[in-house]
Design a protein around this motif. Structure first.
Motif, PDB file in Angstrom:
ATOM      1  N   ASP A 203     -19.191 -70.798  19.379  1.00 48.03           N
ATOM      2  CA  ASP A 203     -19.685 -72.000  18.864  1.00 48.03           C
ATOM      3  C   ASP A 203     -18.758 -72.655  17.804  1.00 48.03           C
ATOM      4  N   LYS A 204     -18.397 -71.801  16.784  1.00 48.86           N
ATOM      5  CA  LYS A 204     -17.414 -72.325  15.711  1.00 48.86           C
ATOM      6  C   LYS A 204     -16.224 -72.547  15.919  1.00 48.86           C
ATOM      7  N   LEU A 205     -15.590 -71.656  16.906  1.00 48.42           N
ATOM      8  CA  LEU A 205     -14.275 -71.898  17.500  1.00 48.42           C
ATOM      9  C   LEU A 205     -14.263 -73.252  18.328  1.00 48.42           C
ATOM     10  N   GLY A 206     -15.379 -73.603  19.119  1.00 49.53           N
ATOM     11  CA  GLY A 206     -15.349 -74.851  19.728  1.00 49.53           C
ATOM     12  C   GLY A 206     -15.332 -75.935  18.738  1.00 49.53           C
ATOM     13  N   GLU A 207     -16.015 -75.857  17.595  1.00 49.35           N
ATOM     14  CA  GLU A 207     -15.814 -77.070  16.628  1.00 49.35           C
ATOM     15  C   GLU A 207     -14.543 -77.223  15.926  1.00 49.35           C
ATOM     16  N   LEU A 208     -13.748 -75.991  15.753  1.00 49.47           N
ATOM     17  CA  LEU A 208     -12.572 -75.809  15.155  1.00 49.47           C
ATOM     18  C   LEU A 208     -11.454 -76.506  16.164  1.00 49.47           C
ATOM     19  N   ALA A 209     -11.589 -76.182  17.572  1.00 55.72           N
ATOM     20  CA  ALA A 209     -10.733 -76.486  18.637  1.00 55.72           C
ATOM     21  C   ALA A 209     -10.827 -78.303  18.672  1.00 55.72           C
ATOM     22  N   SER A 210     -12.141 -78.594  18.480  1.00 58.56           N
ATOM     23  CA  SER A 210     -12.518 -80.272  18.685  1.00 58.56           C
ATOM     24  C   SER A 210     -11.546 -81.069  17.415  1.00 58.56           C
ATOM     25  N   VAL A 211     -11.303 -80.442  16.272  1.00 58.30           N
ATOM     26  CA  VAL A 211     -10.404 -80.967  15.309  1.00 58.30           C
ATOM     27  C   VAL A 211      -9.166 -80.491  15.084  1.00 58.30           C
ATOM     28  N   ASP A 212      -8.681 -79.756  16.025  1.00 58.58           N
ATOM     29  CA  ASP A 212      -7.217 -79.167  16.162  1.00 58.58           C
ATOM     30  C   ASP A 212      -6.778 -78.435  15.329  1.00 58.58           C
ATOM     31  N   VAL A 213      -7.693 -77.447  14.896  1.00 64.95           N
ATOM     32  CA  VAL A 213      -7.438 -76.201  13.956  1.00 64.95           C
ATOM     33  C   VAL A 213      -7.024 -75.059  14.755  1.00 64.95           C
ATOM     34  N   ILE A 214      -7.327 -74.982  16.002  1.00 61.74           N
ATOM     35  CA  ILE A 214      -6.822 -74.040  16.987  1.00 61.74           C
ATOM     36  C   ILE A 214      -6.852 -74.440  18.246  1.00 61.74           C
ATOM     37  N   ARG A 215      -6.361 -73.803  19.395  1.00 59.14           N
ATOM     38  CA  ARG A 215      -6.525 -74.325  20.609  1.00 59.14           C
ATOM     39  C   ARG A 215      -7.278 -73.261  21.454  1.00 59.14           C
ATOM     40  N   LYS A 216      -8.070 -73.784  22.198  1.00 61.04           N
ATOM     41  CA  LYS A 216      -8.994 -72.639  22.898  1.00 61.04           C
ATOM     42  C   LYS A 216      -8.874 -73.157  24.447  1.00 61.04           C
ATOM     43  N   ASP A 217      -8.926 -72.097  25.334  1.00 57.79           N
ATOM     44  CA  ASP A 217      -8.861 -72.136  26.442  1.00 57.79           C
ATOM     45  C   ASP A 217     -10.001 -70.913  27.153  1.00 57.79           C
ATOM     46  N   GLY A 218     -11.191 -71.273  27.450  1.00 62.76           N
ATOM     47  CA  GLY A 218     -11.943 -70.455  27.894  1.00 62.76           C
ATOM     48  C   GLY A 218     -12.573 -69.473  26.794  1.00 62.76           C
ATOM     49  N   ASP A 219     -12.224 -68.314  26.935  1.00 63.95           N
ATOM     50  CA  ASP A 219     -12.574 -67.215  25.944  1.00 63.95           C
ATOM     51  C   ASP A 219     -11.390 -66.975  25.226  1.00 63.95           C
ATOM     52  N   PHE A 220     -10.363 -67.561  25.154  1.00 67.37           N
ATOM     53  CA  PHE A 220      -9.111 -67.437  24.709  1.00 67.37           C
ATOM     54  C   PHE A 220      -8.623 -68.577  23.472  1.00 67.37           C
ATOM     55  N   VAL A 221      -8.153 -67.851  22.361  1.00 64.09           N
ATOM     56  CA  VAL A 221      -7.827 -68.847  21.457  1.00 64.09           C
ATOM     57  C   VAL A 221      -6.217 -68.638  21.200  1.00 64.09           C
ATOM     58  N   ARG A 222      -5.574 -69.447  20.743  1.00 62.17           N
ATOM     59  CA  ARG A 222      -4.216 -69.611  19.962  1.00 62.17           C
ATOM     60  C   ARG A 222      -4.143 -70.492  18.758  1.00 62.17           C
TER      61      ARG A 222
END
Length: 238
Positions: A203-222
């Motif tokens: 959930d936290k990673l989803g929030e961070l992806a929503s504001v362009d701190v990380i990129r998220k694709d399913g269960d993977f992050v870059r």
């Protein structure tokens, strides 16, 4: 880093000076703590203007922003009125912080622009841009004070989760590293000594992806490239 020295006795025998084992372990622990501390600080610097858009962060920083806007508007806002409006034990500390950093000054109980606001062309900033710019500056200058002494925990919150990804990327020197959520859960525990539920981290990673701190694709992050380079610049490697 430790150097092992060897002395030639002249008889084909070398005397080797090996560092004390406890000293080596202590040195490794100190290095790990330095990396964690600098990761936390550089992560906060890199992501603040992104997480500013998250409601939890805005809500917690709003009292400081309110004081900055009062100074910008020059409409006779007094310390006592801010006190009454905010009803927070931290209000006077917020005022002291902003005054010490030169953003405001207090004259006869009135909040006025300090040197940093006076030297800026405030007309070029919209209402929201002003908050993002100057509150961001305050956070960068006073991050540790705001987080620890004023107990604004949101400033120490989101970089923990983004740091659980960027720690690995920076230590490996790979800006394009993809990590799965399970590895990030493990990293979070290693960095903070706290095992979080996978769904909570997700959930936290989803929030961070929503504001362009990380990129998220399913269960993977870059990483986001600009964030990676800022964090890498301020974080040593082992």
């Amino acid at each position: 880093m430790y150097t092992i020295e060897a002395e030639n006795t002249g008889q084909g025998v070398y005397l080797i000076d090996v560092p004390d084992r406890n000293a080596v372990i202590e040195g490794i622990d100190e290095r790990e703590e330095e990396i964690k501390e600098k990761l936390d600080f550089s992560m906060a610097q890199a992501i603040y203007k992104h997480v500013y858009d998250l409601p939890a962060v805005r809500t917690q920083l709003n009292p400081i922003l309110q004081i900055l806007r009062a100074a910008r508007n020059r409409r006779g806002m007094t310390v006592s009125r801010i006190d009454e409006n905010q009803r927070s034990k931290n209000t006077r500390e917020y005022i002291d912080l902003l005054s010490n950093f030169g953003y405001i000054k207090v004259e006869d109980g009135e909040i006025l622009p300090g040197e940093r606001l006076q030297s800026a062309d405030l007309n070029e900033y919209s209402w929201d841009e002003f908050g993002r710019k100057f509150l961001g500056d305050v956070v960068q200058r006073g991050y540790v004070t705001i987080r620890d002494e004023l107990n604004l925990s949101m400033l120490g919150h989101y970089q923990k989760y983004s740091g659980a990804y960027y720690f690995d990327a920076v230590q490996r020197g790979k800006q394009d590293l993809w990590l799965d959520v399970d590895k990030i859960v493990d990293n979070f525990e290693e960095l903070h000594g706290d095992r979080k539920d996978r769904l909570y981290i997700q959930d936290k990673l989803g929030e961070l992806a929503s504001v362009d701190v990380i990129r998220k694709d399913g269960d993977f992050v870059r990483s986001e490239e600009d964030i990676y380079h800022q964090v890498a610049q301020g974080t040593p490697t082992a």
